[in-house]
Design a protein around this motif. Structure first.
Motif, short mmCIF file in Angstrom:
data_model
loop_
_atom_site.label_atom_id
_atom_site.label_comp_id
_atom_site.label_asym_id
_atom_site.label_seq_id
_atom_site.Cartn_x
_atom_site.Cartn_y
_atom_site.Cartn_z
N ASP A 14 0.84 -1.19 0.00
CA ASP A 14 0.00 0.00 0.00
C ASP A 14 0.88 1.25 0.00
O ASP A 14 1.63 1.48 0.96
CB ASP A 14 -0.90 -0.02 1.23
CG ASP A 14 -1.87 1.13 1.28
OD1 ASP A 14 -2.02 1.84 0.26
OD2 ASP A 14 -2.50 1.33 2.34
N GLU A 16 0.03 4.29 0.42
CA GLU A 16 -0.40 5.18 1.51
C GLU A 16 0.23 4.75 2.83
O GLU A 16 0.64 5.58 3.65
CB GLU A 16 -1.92 5.19 1.62
CG GLU A 16 -2.46 6.11 2.69
CD GLU A 16 -2.10 7.58 2.49
OE1 GLU A 16 -1.99 8.30 3.50
OE2 GLU A 16 -1.92 8.01 1.34
N LEU A 17 0.33 3.43 3.05
CA LEU A 17 0.97 2.92 4.26
C LEU A 17 2.46 3.24 4.25
O LEU A 17 3.03 3.57 5.29
CB LEU A 17 0.75 1.41 4.38
CG LEU A 17 1.31 0.75 5.63
CD1 LEU A 17 0.70 1.36 6.89
CD2 LEU A 17 1.07 -0.74 5.59
N LYS A 20 2.70 6.84 5.16
CA LYS A 20 2.36 6.99 6.58
C LYS A 20 3.54 6.56 7.46
O LYS A 20 3.86 7.22 8.45
CB LYS A 20 1.13 6.16 6.90
CG LYS A 20 0.72 6.20 8.34
CD LYS A 20 -0.47 5.28 8.60
CE LYS A 20 -0.74 5.17 10.08
NZ LYS A 20 -1.73 4.15 10.38
N SER A 21 4.19 5.46 7.10
CA SER A 21 5.31 4.98 7.91
C SER A 21 6.50 5.94 7.82
O SER A 21 7.17 6.18 8.81
CB SER A 21 5.71 3.56 7.49
OG SER A 21 6.18 3.53 6.18
N SER A 85 3.47 1.02 11.86
CA SER A 85 3.31 1.25 10.43
C SER A 85 4.45 0.63 9.63
O SER A 85 4.23 0.09 8.55
CB SER A 85 3.17 2.75 10.14
OG SER A 85 4.34 3.44 10.50
N GLN A 88 3.80 -3.14 9.49
CA GLN A 88 2.73 -3.47 8.52
C GLN A 88 3.25 -3.38 7.09
O GLN A 88 2.97 -4.26 6.27
CB GLN A 88 1.54 -2.53 8.70
CG GLN A 88 0.77 -2.76 9.96
CD GLN A 88 -0.28 -1.68 10.20
OE1 GLN A 88 -0.32 -0.67 9.50
NE2 GLN A 88 -1.12 -1.88 11.20
N TYR A 89 4.02 -2.36 6.80
CA TYR A 89 4.56 -2.21 5.44
C TYR A 89 5.56 -3.33 5.14
O TYR A 89 5.57 -3.87 4.03
CB TYR A 89 5.22 -0.84 5.26
CG TYR A 89 5.68 -0.61 3.85
CD1 TYR A 89 4.76 -0.39 2.83
CD2 TYR A 89 7.02 -0.64 3.51
CE1 TYR A 89 5.16 -0.20 1.52
CE2 TYR A 89 7.44 -0.45 2.21
CZ TYR A 89 6.50 -0.22 1.21
OH TYR A 89 6.91 -0.05 -0.07
#
Length: 107
Positions: A14, A16-17, A20-21, A85, A88-89
Motif C-alpha cells: 500500500d 499510503e501505508l 504513513k510509515s 506502520s 505493517q509495510y
C-alpha cells in the motif's frame, strides 16, 4: 505454462501505508533530535550560568544519554505509531516477495 498464475495479481504494498510509515518515522526522529538539541542547550546554559569550564561536546554527550530514555517516555505514542506502520509495510513487502518467489519457482 501455468494459466492460474497468470490470472493472479501480485500483492502490492500500500503506497499510503508507505507514506504513513515514513511520516511517522520522520516525525519521531525529528522529535528526538529536537529533544537532544534542547537538552544540549539547557545543559550548556546551566554550565555557563555557574561559570564551569565544560566543553560543548561534554554537554552534548550528557544530553544524548539523557535524551534516549526520556524520548522513549515522552514520545511513546509516536514511537509506537512508527513501529507499527513500518511493521505493517514490511509484512506487505514480504508477502509481495514471497509471491514473486512462488511465481519464479513455478516456471
Amino acid at each position: 505454462m501455468n494459466t492460474s498464475s497468470m490470472n493472479t495479481r501480485p500483492p502490492e504494498p500500500d503506497p499510503e501505508l508507505r507514506r504513513k510509515s515514513r511520516v511517522a518515522m520522520v516525525k519521531y526522529g525529528l522529535a528526538r533530535l529536537g529533544l537532544f538539541v534542547a537538552l544540549t542547550v539547557a545543559i550548556q546554559a546551566f554550565v555557563m550560568a555557574v561559570n564551569a569550564p565544560v566543553p560543548l561536546v561534554v554537554s552534548a554527550l550528557l544530553a544524548l544519554f539523557v535524551a534516549l530514555p526520556l524520548s522513549m517516555l515522552l514520545f511513546k505514542r509516536w514511537r509506537m505509531e512508527a513501529t507499527q506502520s513500518i511493521a505493517q509495510y514490511a509484512a506487505q513487502r514480504r508477502a509481495q516477495k514471497q509471491w514473486v518467489q512462488q511465481e519464479l519457482a513455478g516456471r
